[in-house]
Scaffold this motif. Structure first.
Motif, PDB file in Angstrom:
ATOM      1  N   ILE A  49     -19.918  -1.311 -32.861  1.00 48.71           N
ATOM      2  CA  ILE A  49     -18.455  -1.382 -32.890  1.00 48.71           C
ATOM      3  C   ILE A  49     -17.771  -0.160 -32.259  1.00 48.71           C
ATOM      4  O   ILE A  49     -16.878  -0.323 -31.420  1.00 48.71           O
ATOM      5  CB  ILE A  49     -17.958  -1.627 -34.332  1.00 48.71           C
ATOM      6  N   PRO A  50     -18.187   1.080 -32.596  1.00 45.44           N
ATOM      7  CA  PRO A  50     -17.467   2.226 -32.022  1.00 45.44           C
ATOM      8  C   PRO A  50     -17.435   2.206 -30.501  1.00 45.44           C
ATOM      9  O   PRO A  50     -16.372   2.366 -29.888  1.00 45.44           O
ATOM     10  CB  PRO A  50     -18.265   3.435 -32.547  1.00 45.44           C
ATOM     11  N   GLN A  51     -18.578   1.951 -29.891  1.00 41.84           N
ATOM     12  CA  GLN A  51     -18.573   1.999 -28.422  1.00 41.84           C
ATOM     13  C   GLN A  51     -17.780   0.853 -27.819  1.00 41.84           C
ATOM     14  O   GLN A  51     -17.157   0.990 -26.766  1.00 41.84           O
ATOM     15  CB  GLN A  51     -20.002   2.006 -27.879  1.00 41.84           C
ATOM     16  N   GLN A  54     -14.275   1.667 -27.711  1.00 46.82           N
ATOM     17  CA  GLN A  54     -13.986   2.598 -26.621  1.00 46.82           C
ATOM     18  C   GLN A  54     -13.744   1.859 -25.303  1.00 46.82           C
ATOM     19  O   GLN A  54     -13.427   2.474 -24.289  1.00 46.82           O
ATOM     20  CB  GLN A  54     -15.166   3.550 -26.408  1.00 46.82           C
ATOM     21  N   GLY A  55     -13.954   0.556 -25.325  1.00 48.54           N
ATOM     22  CA  GLY A  55     -13.730  -0.193 -24.100  1.00 48.54           C
ATOM     23  C   GLY A  55     -15.001  -0.484 -23.331  1.00 48.54           C
ATOM     24  O   GLY A  55     -14.955  -0.976 -22.200  1.00 48.54           O
ATOM     25  N   GLU A  56     -16.136  -0.200 -23.923  1.00 49.40           N
ATOM     26  CA  GLU A  56     -17.387  -0.467 -23.229  1.00 49.40           C
ATOM     27  C   GLU A  56     -17.657  -1.980 -23.213  1.00 49.40           C
ATOM     28  O   GLU A  56     -17.254  -2.695 -24.121  1.00 49.40           O
ATOM     29  CB  GLU A  56     -18.520   0.242 -23.955  1.00 49.40           C
ATOM     30  N   LEU A  74     -25.154 -12.695 -21.430  1.00 51.32           N
ATOM     31  CA  LEU A  74     -24.449 -12.391 -22.674  1.00 51.32           C
ATOM     32  C   LEU A  74     -23.534 -11.211 -22.401  1.00 51.32           C
ATOM     33  O   LEU A  74     -23.924 -10.238 -21.745  1.00 51.32           O
ATOM     34  CB  LEU A  74     -25.434 -12.044 -23.782  1.00 51.32           C
ATOM     35  N   ARG A  75     -22.312 -11.332 -22.891  1.00 55.73           N
ATOM     36  CA  ARG A  75     -21.328 -10.308 -22.573  1.00 55.73           C
ATOM     37  C   ARG A  75     -20.515 -10.055 -23.833  1.00 55.73           C
ATOM     38  O   ARG A  75     -19.959 -10.986 -24.418  1.00 55.73           O
ATOM     39  CB  ARG A  75     -20.427 -10.826 -21.454  1.00 55.73           C
ATOM     40  N   LEU A  76     -20.504  -8.815 -24.244  1.00 62.42           N
ATOM     41  CA  LEU A  76     -19.777  -8.476 -25.468  1.00 62.42           C
ATOM     42  C   LEU A  76     -18.800  -7.358 -25.151  1.00 62.42           C
ATOM     43  O   LEU A  76     -19.197  -6.247 -24.805  1.00 62.42           O
ATOM     44  CB  LEU A  76     -20.767  -8.036 -26.558  1.00 62.42           C
ATOM     45  N   ASP A  77     -17.513  -7.695 -25.224  1.00 64.19           N
ATOM     46  CA  ASP A  77     -16.500  -6.653 -25.083  1.00 64.19           C
ATOM     47  C   ASP A  77     -15.617  -6.683 -26.340  1.00 64.19           C
ATOM     48  O   ASP A  77     -15.934  -7.383 -27.296  1.00 64.19           O
ATOM     49  CB  ASP A  77     -15.680  -6.832 -23.801  1.00 64.19           C
ATOM     50  N   ALA A  78     -14.527  -5.947 -26.328  1.00 67.08           N
ATOM     51  CA  ALA A  78     -13.749  -5.820 -27.557  1.00 67.08           C
ATOM     52  C   ALA A  78     -13.108  -7.140 -27.958  1.00 67.08           C
ATOM     53  O   ALA A  78     -13.002  -7.455 -29.143  1.00 67.08           O
ATOM     54  CB  ALA A  78     -12.679  -4.743 -27.374  1.00 67.08           C
ATOM     55  N   LEU A  79     -12.700  -7.952 -26.969  1.00 66.07           N
ATOM     56  CA  LEU A  79     -12.104  -9.244 -27.295  1.00 66.07           C
ATOM     57  C   LEU A  79     -13.140 -10.129 -27.971  1.00 66.07           C
ATOM     58  O   LEU A  79     -12.870 -10.766 -29.000  1.00 66.07           O
ATOM     59  CB  LEU A  79     -11.580  -9.907 -26.015  1.00 66.07           C
ATOM     60  N   ALA A  80     -14.353 -10.142 -27.366  1.00 67.30           N
ATOM     61  CA  ALA A  80     -15.430 -10.921 -27.966  1.00 67.30           C
ATOM     62  C   ALA A  80     -15.757 -10.367 -29.345  1.00 67.30           C
ATOM     63  O   ALA A  80     -16.006 -11.134 -30.284  1.00 67.30           O
ATOM     64  CB  ALA A  80     -16.662 -10.905 -27.071  1.00 67.30           C
ATOM     65  N   LEU A  81     -15.720  -9.052 -29.469  1.00 70.36           N
ATOM     66  CA  LEU A  81     -16.009  -8.423 -30.769  1.00 70.36           C
ATOM     67  C   LEU A  81     -15.061  -8.937 -31.842  1.00 70.36           C
ATOM     68  O   LEU A  81     -15.481  -9.304 -32.941  1.00 70.36           O
ATOM     69  CB  LEU A  81     -15.894  -6.905 -30.646  1.00 70.36           C
ATOM     70  N   LEU A  82     -13.781  -8.993 -31.499  1.00 69.49           N
ATOM     71  CA  LEU A  82     -12.794  -9.466 -32.462  1.00 69.49           C
ATOM     72  C   LEU A  82     -13.154 -10.861 -32.940  1.00 69.49           C
ATOM     73  O   LEU A  82     -13.152 -11.164 -34.136  1.00 69.49           O
ATOM     74  CB  LEU A  82     -11.407  -9.461 -31.807  1.00 69.49           C
ATOM     75  N   PHE A  83     -13.510 -11.727 -31.977  1.00 70.19           N
ATOM     76  CA  PHE A  83     -13.831 -13.109 -32.348  1.00 70.19           C
ATOM     77  C   PHE A  83     -15.152 -13.180 -33.115  1.00 70.19           C
ATOM     78  O   PHE A  83     -15.279 -13.979 -34.041  1.00 70.19           O
ATOM     79  CB  PHE A  83     -13.856 -14.000 -31.102  1.00 70.19           C
ATOM     80  N   LEU A 481      -7.153  -4.178 -32.202  1.00 72.51           N
ATOM     81  CA  LEU A 481      -6.123  -4.909 -31.471  1.00 72.51           C
ATOM     82  C   LEU A 481      -5.924  -4.293 -30.096  1.00 72.51           C
ATOM     83  O   LEU A 481      -5.854  -5.001 -29.086  1.00 72.51           O
ATOM     84  CB  LEU A 481      -4.818  -4.889 -32.276  1.00 72.51           C
ATOM     85  N   LEU A 482      -5.859  -2.965 -30.075  1.00 69.99           N
ATOM     86  CA  LEU A 482      -5.666  -2.293 -28.791  1.00 69.99           C
ATOM     87  C   LEU A 482      -6.841  -2.556 -27.857  1.00 69.99           C
ATOM     88  O   LEU A 482      -6.673  -2.922 -26.683  1.00 69.99           O
ATOM     89  CB  LEU A 482      -5.515  -0.781 -29.023  1.00 69.99           C
ATOM     90  N   ALA A 483      -8.067  -2.412 -28.404  1.00 67.92           N
ATOM     91  CA  ALA A 483      -9.245  -2.596 -27.562  1.00 67.92           C
ATOM     92  C   ALA A 483      -9.348  -4.033 -27.076  1.00 67.92           C
ATOM     93  O   ALA A 483      -9.631  -4.291 -25.890  1.00 67.92           O
ATOM     94  CB  ALA A 483     -10.502  -2.210 -28.353  1.00 67.92           C
ATOM     95  N   ALA A 484      -9.090  -4.990 -27.974  1.00 64.94           N
ATOM     96  CA  ALA A 484      -9.193  -6.393 -27.580  1.00 64.94           C
ATOM     97  C   ALA A 484      -8.135  -6.741 -26.547  1.00 64.94           C
ATOM     98  O   ALA A 484      -8.408  -7.460 -25.583  1.00 64.94           O
ATOM     99  CB  ALA A 484      -9.053  -7.294 -28.812  1.00 64.94           C
TER     100      ALA A 484
END
Lengths: 933, 113
Positions: A49-51, A54-56, A74-83, A481-484
Motif C-alpha cells: 500500500i505505501p508504495q 506514492q503513485g507507483e 497484471l497491473r496494480l496502481d492506486a485506482l486499482a488498489l482502491l477497488f 483518494l488523491l493517489a487514486a
C-alpha cells in the motif's frame, strides 16, 4: 515484490478450490475458508500500500498469445488498489454476514464458491493491464452474478431476474468487446498502458465515436444507467448479502470503474461529456424519483443505487478533473453506506419474514440497535452533515456549479441536482420512518427481534466508517483518494480540500434546501403516491419475459419453416443451391468449348452411352415397378464399367463390376423387405417442380462436364507416373497411388467403410421382425429348398473364385487389381454361398467374425503405417525390395502389400457384414442362433 | 465424343435427381446410386479422355491419368457402403413405421403382415 500480484489475484481461487474439495465441512468451517480468501488477499496487499500511494504502478506480464501481440498483464496502481480494497474489504464483511443470513437449508458451500468466483472476476477486472483480459473477467462477473442472483433457483422471480440481468449485462459486454477490439486496433496495442498514453490520437481517430458508444454501452448496462437500469431492481431477488456486495459496492461499480480507467483515453471530448452526463443525469433523476414509490425495502435501495450510480456517472461527464475526484470519493462513500443499508434490509427480512414497508412498521421497539445503525446509514445516503455521504454530495453540488455541459442552460444542472437530492432525502426519510416508526407492524408472521449478535458486526464496522469518514475525511481516505485520482487522471488533480466545513457557500445552501424540501415532500407523500398510481406500469421483468417468449416463438416459427422435417425439401434446397452456385459462374463464361482437341466419336462408345442413358431414363419411367427399375439401374452400372474399359481404366472397370454385383444383391434384399411397387403417382405439380430441378441439375452438371472435358489438363499425375516405379515399387500407378502416395486417404476410406458396416449392423439389431409372405400380386413366396443346380455350381465356384481373388490381390501392385477388387471378389464368392445354401448352412461351415475382420484390416493398415516410425520415418512411408527365391525367381516385397492386405480384409469384412446380416433377416427366426457381427 | 459424354453425364444426373426427389425410399436409393454413377463418371473424365492408353507402366508410351482413377476407385467402394447404409435405414424405417414413405412420420404401427 512484483510477484505478489498473481497471488493477490488468485486468492479467491484458492478459496473456491478448497470449498469444492471439502464439501462435507460444517457451515462454520466453510465460512472460515471463505473468509480466509479475502483476508489472505488483504494480507498480501498490505505491504504494497505505501508504495502504491506514492503513485507507483506495479506490473507483471506473461506471454499469452504472442503472435497476436497479447500479453497476460497484471497491473496494480492506486485506482486499482482502491477497488481491490473495496472488493476484499466489503467481501470479507459480506461473507461474515452471510453466515448468519443464510438458513441451514441453503447450500452454504455453493453460495460461498459463487461469491468467491464473483470476487475473482471483479479482481480480474481491476487488476487487468490488458483490455481483452479485462473483458474476459468482465464477462465472468456477468456469469457469476447470474449464478448468485439465481441462487434460490426454485423461485421463479430469482430465475427471471437472473436471466434479465445476464441478458442485459452480457449484451452490453458484447458491445464492449467490439469497442475494446476497435480501441486496441486504433491504439496499436491492447495493453492498458499504451492505450492510456495515446488518448489524443484515439480521440482524433475517425472511429472514436463508434468506440466510445460501444464502450459506453458496456459500462452503462453494467452500471445500470438509464435506459438500461431496469435489470437492477429485478436482481433484488438475489439473497441480500449478494445485493450488499454486487449491487452496492462491486459489480455495478465495474462500469464506473471502466469509465474512470479509460478516462484518459476516451474522455475530454464533447461527445463524451454530452453522452455521459446526459445518461448520468437521467439515471440520477429516475432512480431518485422511483425509489420513493417502492414498497419493497430492497427495491427502494435498488433504485437509490441506480440514482447514486447516475450521480457518479454525471460527475464523470462534467468536464472538470475535480469532478472525477468527487466521483471516486462518492464510489467509496456509496459502497460503505449502501452495503450497510442492504445488510440492514437483510436483517429486517430475516427477523420479520417480510420486506414490504406497508407491513413492517415500528421496528424501533423490537430492534433498537439495528434501527440506530440503519438510521445512521440512511442519513448518510440522504447526505446529512457529519456523515460521509454529505461530503461527496457537497463536492457534487459544487461541481454542478462549475460546468458548461448544457451550454447556456447549464444553470439547470444545479437545480436538477438539488431536486434529485430532495428525492434522495425523501426516500431516506421513508426508509427510516416507515420501517422503524409509523405505528405497529401489520400482519407479520413472526415477532421481530434483534438479530444474532455477530450478524450486526459487519454493519457496525461500516456505519463506523460512515461516521469516521464524515468527521475525518482527510485522515481516513485523503491519501488513497488523491493517489487514486492521480492514477485515474494520469496526472495530479487540481487542489481541493476534504473538510467538513467550507463556510456558508452555495453547495451548503443547496444541501439545506434539498434536506428541508425532501422532508416536506415525504410528509406530503400521499398526493405524490396518488399521482404515481395513475400511471399504468408494467414491470420490466414481464415485458422482458414477454419479449423472450415472443423471440422464442418467432425462432421456432422460423425453424419450423426452414426445417419442416421433410427430406425432399432439404434435398431440393441443397440441389438448388448447387445449381445456383455452380450455374452463376457459367453465365459469366463466353464459351464452354475449351482448347483441348476433341476425341473422335466412335460407334461403339456412342452405343454404350446410348444404352446407358436409355437405361437411366427407363429406371425413372419404371421406378414404380421396382424389380424392373432395379434391373435398369444395373444396366447403367454395367455400361459404366464398360466405359471405364473403353477409356483405359481396367482397375475401375473391375471394381465397378464387382460392386455392381454386390449392389444388385443388396437392392434385391431391400426389395424383399420393401413394397414391390410404389402405389402412388406424384401430383402433376410436384412432378413438374421436380422435373425443373432435375433439368437444371442436368444442364449445369452436363455443361460443367463439357467445360472440363475440353480444357487442357495440367495435373499432378505426371509426378505419380514418374515416381510410381522408382518410389513405390509398382507399375500399376493407380494401385500405387492408393496404397502408397495417397495411402493416408485410403486409410481413412477403409475406416469409413468399416464404420458404415458397423452402423448397418447396429441398425439391424433389434429390428422389429416382419416378413412379407407374398409379393405385390398376392403370390406367396416359394418355400422350396435352395435350387440344387445353384448349390452345386456355387460350391464348385468357391475355390476358383478365392483363387482368382488371391491372384488379383498379388498382381495388384504391378497389374490391374489390388486389395479393393480382391476383397470384393472374395466377398461376392462367399455371398454366393449364402444365396445358394442359406444362412443356416453356411454358418456352421464358415464361422467368420466379420467385425473382427474389419478391425484386423484397419489395424494391419494402421500398424503398417506406424511401422515406419520405428525407422524414424513419417507415418506410412513405404519400403520395397526385390528378393531371389528358389523356384519362384525374383519376387518383390513391399510394405504397401501389407497395407493392401489391410484394405482387403476391411473390404471383405464390411461387405459380408452388410450383406450376410441383411440376408439373415430373410431366413426364419431361430432363437438358438446368436446374432453375429 | 466429349459432347456425348457430357450429355450422358448430365442426363444421368437429371435422372438421379428426379429419382432422389420421389417420396419413397426405394426410389431414393435408386436415385442415389444413379447420382453416384454420374459423379464417378464426372470425376473420372476430369483427367481428360484417353482411349487405348496403357494402365500399367512399361506397356505403352501413353498413359491415362491415374489420379482420378484412384479417387473414383475408392469412391465406388464407399458409395456401395453408403447405399447399403441407406438401404438398411429404409428397411428399418419400414419395419418401425410400417410404410416406406419418406416424409410421413406416422406413429409406429405394429403387427405388420
Amino acid at each position: 515484490m512484483v510477484s505478489i500480484l498473481p497471488w493477490i489475484l488468485s486468492a479467491p481461487l484458492f478459496g473456491i478450490a478448497l470449498l469444492l474439495c471439502f464439501r462435507q465441512l460444517s457451515r462454520n468451517q466453510q465460512t472460515w475458508i471463505a473468509l480466509a480468501a479475502p483476508a489472505f488477499g488483504l494480507l498480501l496487499l498490505a505491504p504494497l500500500i505505501p508504495q502504491l500511494l506514492q503513485g507507483e504502478v506495479l506490473q507483471q506480464q506473461w506471454q499469452w498469445l504472442p503472435l497476436l501481440g497479447l500479453q497476460w498483464t497484471l497491473r496494480l496502481d492506486a485506482l486499482a488498489l482502491l477497488f481491490v480494497l473495496l472488493i476484499f474489504g466489503i467481501g470479507l464483511l459480506v461473507i461474515f454476514y452471510a453466515r448468519y443470513y443464510l438458513s441451514p437449508k441453503d447450500p452454504m458451500g455453493r453460495f460461498y464458491a459463487c461469491l468467491l468466483l464473483f470476487m475473482q472476476a471483479m479482481l480480474g477486472i481491476v487488476l487487468s493491464g490488458n483490455v481483452l483480459q479485462l473483458w474476459l473477467f468482465w464477462e465472468l462477473t456477468s456469469v457469476s452474478s447470474f449464478l448468485l442472483i439465481s441462487y434460490w433457483s426454485h423461485r421463479s422471480d430469482a430465475r427471471k431476474g437472473a436471466r434479465l440481468a445476464l441478458t442485459v449485462t452480457a449484451a452490453g459486454g458484447l458491445a464492449l468487446l467490439v469497442g475494446l477490439v476497435l480501441l486496441g486496433q486504433v491504439a496499436g496495442s491492447y495493453q492498458l498502458d499504451v492505450i492510456l498514453s495515446k488518448g489524443p490520437e484515439i480521440v482524433a481517430h475517425a472511429q472514436y465515436p463508434l468506440i466510445l458508444i460501444l464502450v459506453l454501452l458496456g459500462a452503462f448496462t453494467k452500471s445500470a444507467q438509464f435506459p438500461f437500469h431496469f435489470w437492477l431492481p429485478n436482481a433484488m431477488a438475489a439473497p441480500t448479502p449478494v445485493s450488499a456486495y454486487l449491487h452496492s459496492a462491486t459489480m455495478v461499480k465495474a462500469g464506473i470503474f471502466l469509465l474512470i480507467r479509460l478516462y484518459p483515453a476516451l474522455a475530454g471530448t464533447d461527445l463524451w461529456f454530452s453522452l455521459v452526463s446526459l445518461a448520468g443525469l437521467l439515471t440520477l433523476l429516475t432512480g431518485a424519483y422511483f425509489a420513493l414509490f417502492q414498497h419493497d425495502i430492497k427495491g427502494l435501495l435498488a433504485y437509490s443505487t441506480i440514482s447514486h450510480l447516475g450521480l457518479i456517472t454525471l460527475l464523470l461527464g462534467l468536464d472538470t478533473d475535480l469532478a472525477t475526484v468527487a466521483a471516486i470519493f462518492h464510489i467509496i462513500n456509496h459502497a460503505v453506506f449502501k452495503a450497510s443499508l442492504f445488510m440492514a434490509a437483510g436483517i429486517i427480512d430475516h427477523e420479520t419474514g417480510s420486506r414490504d414497508m406497508r407491513k413492517i412498521n415500528g421496528l424501533w421497539h423490537f430492534m433498537p440497535v439495528t434501527a440506530s445503525l440503519a438510521m445512521v446509514a440512511a442519513a448518510a445516503m440522504a447526505g446529512v452533515p457529519l456523515l460521509n455521504g454529505f461530503l461527496s454530495k457537497e463536492m457534487f453540488f459544487s461541481q454542478t456549479l462549475h460546468q458548461s455541459v448544457l451550454g447556456s442552460l447549464s444553470w439547470l444542472l444545479p437545480l436538477l441536482a438539488t431536486i434529485a437530492a430532495m428525492f434522495s432525502v425523501a426516500y431516506s426519510a421513508r426508509f427510516i420512518h416507515d420501517v422503524f416508526f409509523n405505528g405497529k407492524p401489520i400482519g407479520l408472521d413472526k415477532t421481530p427481534h434483534e438479530p444474532p449478535r455477530y450478524m450486526r458486526v459487519p454493519m457496525e464496522i461500516l456505519v463506523a466508517l460512515c461516521i469516521g469518514v464524515g468527521l475525518f475525511p482527510q485522515w481516513l481516505v485523503g491519501d488513497i483518494l488523491l493517489a487514486a485520482s492521480t492514477a485515474a487522471l494520469q496526472q495530479a488533480p487540481p487542489a481541493y480540500s476534504l473538510a467538513l466545513w467550507h463556510g456558508v457557500n452555495l453547495p451548503l445552501v443547496m444541501s439545506a434546501v434539498a434536506f428541508f424540501a425532501g422532508i416536506v415532500l415525504y410528509i406530503n407523500r400521499k398526493q405524490l403516491f396518488l399521482f404515481q398510481a395513475g400511471f399504468q406500469s408494467t414491470l420490466a421483468i414481464y415485458r422482458f419475459e414477454g419479449l423472450v417468449q415472443r423471440l422464442v416463438y418467432a425462432c421456432r416459427r422460423f425453424s419450423q419453416w426452414a426445417e419442416p422435417g421433410r427430406l425432399q425439401w432439404y434435398i431440393a434446397i441443397i440441389l438448388w443451391a448447387m445449381v445456383l452456385l455452380a450455374g452463376y459462374p457459367l453465365l459469366q463464361l463466353a464459351d464452354l468449348q475449351g482448347p483441348r482437341p476433341a476425341m473422335a466419336a466412335d460407334l461403339l462408345t456412342a452405343a454404350l452411352l446410348l444404352v446407358m442413358v436409355l437405361a437411366a431414363v427407363a429406371t425413372v419411367l419404371w421406378q414404380r415397378q421396382r424389380l424392373l427399375a432395379l434391373i435398369m439401374v444395373s444396366v447403367v452400372g454395367l455400361m459404366l464399367s464398360l466405359l471405364f474399359i473403353r477409356f483405359s481404366a481396367p482397375d475401375l472397370a473391375l471394381t465397378q463390376l464387382a460392386v455392381e454385383v454386390a449392389t444388385a444383391v443388396l437392392l434385391m434384399l431391400a426389395l424383399y423387405f420393401l413394397p414391390h411397387r410404389s402405389p402412388k403417382q406424384s401430383a402433376h405439380s410436384t412432378l413438374l417442380r421436380d422435373l425443373v430441378l432435375a433439368g437444371a441439375c442436368a444442364i449445369v452438371v452436363g455443361s460443367l462436364a463439357y467445360l472440363m472435358l475440353t480444357q487442357k489438363v495440367d495435373s499432378v499425375s505426371a509426378y505419380f507416373l514418374a515416381n510410381a516405379k522408382s518410389g513405390g515399387g509398382g507399375t500399376n500407378v493407380v494401385n500405387v497411388i492408393l496404397v502408397d502416395f495417397r495411402g493416408f486417404d485410403t486409410f481413412g476410406e477403409i475406416t469409413v467403410l468399416g464404420i458404415a458396416a458397423l452402423g448397418i449392423y447396429k441398425l439391424l439389431t433389434g429390428i422389429p421382425r416382419f416378413k412379407p409372405s407374398a409379393d405385390a400380386d398376392g403370390r406367396s413366396w416359394a418355400l422350396d429348398a435352395h435350387p440344387l443346380l445353384l448349390r452345386v455350381v456355387s460350391q464348385g465356384l468357391l475355390p476358383l473364385a478365392l483363387l482368382v481373388s488371391v491372384y488379383i490381390f498379388f498382381r495388384g501392385h504391378n497389374l490391374p487389381g489390388g486389395g479393393f477388387v480382391a476383397g470384393l471378389v472374395t466377398a461376392i464368392a462367399l455371398i454366393l454361398q449364402y444365396i445358394a445354401h442359406g444362412v443356416d448352412w453356411v454358418k456352421p461351415r464358415l464361422n467368420l467374425q466379420f467385425s473382427a475382420l474389419i478391425a484386423s484390416g484397419i489395424l494391419i493398415a494402421g500398424l503398417t503405417g506406424a511401422f515406419s516410425w520405428l525407422f524414424g520415418k513419417p507415418f506410412l512411408t513405404s519400403w520395397f525390395d526385390y528378393f531371389q527365391v528358389p523356384l519362384l525367381g525374383q519376387i518383390e516385397l513391399a510394405s504397401a502389400m501389407a497395407f493392401d492386405l489391410g484394405v482387403y480384409l476391411t473390404v471383405v469384412g464390411s461387405t459380408l457384414l452388410i450383406l450376410a446380416n441383411l440376408g439373415k433377416l430373410t431366413t426364419r427366426y431361430k432363437p438358438e442362433h446368436k446374432e453375429q457381427a | 465424343m466429349e459432347l456425348l459424354l457430357a450429355v450422358a453425364i448430365g442426363l444421368l444426373t437429371g435422372c438421379g435427381v428426379l429419382l432422389l426427389l420421389r417420396g419413397r425410399t426405394f426410389a431414393v436409393m435408386l436415385g442415389l446410386t444413379m447420382l453416384s454413377y454420374a459423379v464417378n463418371l464426372f470425376i473420372f473424365v476430369s483427367g481428360g479422355l484417353t482411349a487405348g492408353a496403357g494402365a500399367v507402366l512399361g506397356a505403352t508410351a501413353r498413359y491415362a491419368d491415374p489420379l482420378p482413377q484412384a479417387l473414383v476407385l475408392t469412391a465406388i467402394v464407399i458409395g456401395f457402403a453408403m447405399t447399403a447404409f441407406l438401404v438398411v435405414l429404409a428397411i428399418r424405417s419400414r419395419a418401425e413405421l410400417g410404410h416406406d414413405e419418406l416424409d410421413n412420420q406416422r406413429a409406429p404401427k405394429r403387427g405388420m403382415p
